[in-house]
Design a protein around this motif. Structure first.
Motif, PDB file in Angstrom:
ATOM      1  N   CYS A  50      46.596  -5.236  -8.569  1.00 48.76           N
ATOM      2  CA  CYS A  50      46.524  -4.154  -9.553  1.00 48.76           C
ATOM      3  C   CYS A  50      47.864  -3.433  -9.639  1.00 48.76           C
ATOM      4  O   CYS A  50      48.717  -3.574  -8.772  1.00 48.76           O
ATOM      5  N   ASP A  51      48.014  -2.627 -10.688  1.00 44.75           N
ATOM      6  CA  ASP A  51      49.198  -1.781 -10.749  1.00 44.75           C
ATOM      7  C   ASP A  51      48.968  -0.549  -9.873  1.00 44.75           C
ATOM      8  O   ASP A  51      47.916  -0.391  -9.266  1.00 44.75           O
ATOM      9  N   GLU A  52      49.960   0.314  -9.810  1.00 47.23           N
ATOM     10  CA  GLU A  52      49.931   1.434  -8.867  1.00 47.23           C
ATOM     11  C   GLU A  52      49.002   2.570  -9.251  1.00 47.23           C
ATOM     12  O   GLU A  52      48.733   3.456  -8.441  1.00 47.23           O
ATOM     13  N   ARG A  53      48.523   2.581 -10.484  1.00 48.82           N
ATOM     14  CA  ARG A  53      47.677   3.691 -10.924  1.00 48.82           C
ATOM     15  C   ARG A  53      46.277   3.546 -10.343  1.00 48.82           C
ATOM     16  O   ARG A  53      45.774   2.444 -10.185  1.00 48.82           O
ATOM     17  N   GLY A  54      45.646   4.650 -10.044  1.00 49.80           N
ATOM     18  CA  GLY A  54      44.308   4.633  -9.465  1.00 49.80           C
ATOM     19  C   GLY A  54      44.362   4.747  -7.950  1.00 49.80           C
ATOM     20  O   GLY A  54      45.395   4.531  -7.324  1.00 49.80           O
ATOM     21  N   THR A  55      43.213   5.053  -7.356  1.00 50.44           N
ATOM     22  CA  THR A  55      43.134   5.195  -5.905  1.00 50.44           C
ATOM     23  C   THR A  55      43.165   3.823  -5.240  1.00 50.44           C
ATOM     24  O   THR A  55      42.905   2.796  -5.870  1.00 50.44           O
ATOM     25  N   GLN A  56      43.442   3.843  -3.960  1.00 51.71           N
ATOM     26  CA  GLN A  56      43.438   2.594  -3.202  1.00 51.71           C
ATOM     27  C   GLN A  56      42.066   1.924  -3.278  1.00 51.71           C
ATOM     28  O   GLN A  56      41.970   0.713  -3.495  1.00 51.71           O
ATOM     29  N   GLU A  57      40.997   2.699  -3.119  1.00 43.15           N
ATOM     30  CA  GLU A  57      39.644   2.147  -3.150  1.00 43.15           C
ATOM     31  C   GLU A  57      39.327   1.540  -4.509  1.00 43.15           C
ATOM     32  O   GLU A  57      38.759   0.448  -4.602  1.00 43.15           O
ATOM     33  N   TYR A  58      39.685   2.271  -5.569  1.00 41.28           N
ATOM     34  CA  TYR A  58      39.430   1.769  -6.924  1.00 41.28           C
ATOM     35  C   TYR A  58      40.164   0.452  -7.148  1.00 41.28           C
ATOM     36  O   TYR A  58      39.612  -0.515  -7.675  1.00 41.28           O
ATOM     37  N   ASN A  59      41.430   0.402  -6.756  1.00 42.33           N
ATOM     38  CA  ASN A  59      42.229  -0.793  -7.008  1.00 42.33           C
ATOM     39  C   ASN A  59      41.790  -1.977  -6.151  1.00 42.33           C
ATOM     40  O   ASN A  59      41.869  -3.119  -6.603  1.00 42.33           O
ATOM     41  N   LEU A  60      41.322  -1.726  -4.932  1.00 34.82           N
ATOM     42  CA  LEU A  60      40.779  -2.829  -4.139  1.00 34.82           C
ATOM     43  C   LEU A  60      39.545  -3.415  -4.812  1.00 34.82           C
ATOM     44  O   LEU A  60      39.373  -4.641  -4.858  1.00 34.82           O
ATOM     45  N   ALA A  61      38.692  -2.562  -5.356  1.00 32.42           N
ATOM     46  CA  ALA A  61      37.495  -3.044  -6.059  1.00 32.42           C
ATOM     47  C   ALA A  61      37.879  -3.797  -7.337  1.00 32.42           C
ATOM     48  O   ALA A  61      37.321  -4.856  -7.629  1.00 32.42           O
ATOM     49  N   LEU A  62      38.840  -3.259  -8.103  1.00 35.01           N
ATOM     50  CA  LEU A  62      39.269  -3.924  -9.339  1.00 35.01           C
ATOM     51  C   LEU A  62      39.939  -5.257  -9.029  1.00 35.01           C
ATOM     52  O   LEU A  62      39.696  -6.259  -9.713  1.00 35.01           O
ATOM     53  N   GLY A  63      40.755  -5.293  -7.998  1.00 35.09           N
ATOM     54  CA  GLY A  63      41.388  -6.551  -7.608  1.00 35.09           C
ATOM     55  C   GLY A  63      40.365  -7.608  -7.236  1.00 35.09           C
ATOM     56  O   GLY A  63      40.515  -8.787  -7.580  1.00 35.09           O
ATOM     57  N   GLU A  64      39.309  -7.196  -6.547  1.00 38.10           N
ATOM     58  CA  GLU A  64      38.231  -8.134  -6.190  1.00 38.10           C
ATOM     59  C   GLU A  64      37.531  -8.646  -7.449  1.00 38.10           C
ATOM     60  O   GLU A  64      37.244  -9.845  -7.560  1.00 38.10           O
ATOM     61  N   LYS A  65      37.271  -7.759  -8.399  1.00 37.55           N
ATOM     62  CA  LYS A  65      36.632  -8.193  -9.656  1.00 37.55           C
ATOM     63  C   LYS A  65      37.522  -9.176 -10.404  1.00 37.55           C
ATOM     64  O   LYS A  65      37.046 -10.131 -11.008  1.00 37.55           O
ATOM     65  N   ARG A  66      38.825  -8.960 -10.374  1.00 37.69           N
ATOM     66  CA  ARG A  66      39.757  -9.883 -11.033  1.00 37.69           C
ATOM     67  C   ARG A  66      39.722 -11.250 -10.352  1.00 37.69           C
ATOM     68  O   ARG A  66      39.648 -12.284 -11.014  1.00 37.69           O
ATOM     69  N   ALA A  67      39.779 -11.259  -9.030  1.00 37.04           N
ATOM     70  CA  ALA A  67      39.739 -12.525  -8.299  1.00 37.04           C
ATOM     71  C   ALA A  67      38.420 -13.258  -8.552  1.00 37.04           C
ATOM     72  O   ALA A  67      38.402 -14.484  -8.753  1.00 37.04           O
TER      73      ALA A  67
END
Length: 117
Positions: A50-67
């Motif tokens: 993910c890009d740098e915007r958003g919280t760490q927790e949010y981006n970990l969840a979004l990265g998982e959804k992308r994968a």
């Protein structure tokens, strides 16, 4: 044969705040699936970033959804799910430093690596 770094597989990119596969990503994944089929004994790790915007927790969840979106699409193209592992790095491994759209669009991605058996 395989490696965005280590695999020869091409990186796919995502729109802001999205894990939906764009048309260009689907075309790239179709090419990647053909390469994966040529090496049937290799496990593939799909990384969500993910890009740098958003919280760490949010981006970990979004990265998982992308994968997972990438994994599901590759399965739909005939790749066995047993060969596809997913991991999310969220915003922790940017490829582009910077705080603008030109950097962010490079960091919203999924990459591929050979996974250890």
């Amino acid at each position: 044969l395989l490696g965005s770094k280590a695999t020869g597989l091409q990186v796919v990119y995502f729109d802001y705040d999205s894990f939906a596969l764009r048309a260009d990503a689907k075309a790239t994944l179709t090419e990647n699936a053909n390469k994966i089929k040529q090496v049937p004994d290799v496990l593939i790790q799909i990384e969500g970033h993910c890009d740098e915007r958003g919280t760490q927790e949010y981006n970990l969840a979004l990265g998982e959804k992308r994968a997972l979106a990438v994994r599901e699409f590759l399965i739909s193209l005939g790749i066995s799910g047993d060969r596809l592992l997913t991991i999310s790095y969220g915003k922790e491994r940017p490829v582009a430093e910077g705080h603008d759209e030109s950097a962010w669009k490079q960091n919203r991605r999924s990459e591929f690596n050979k996974a250890a058996k």
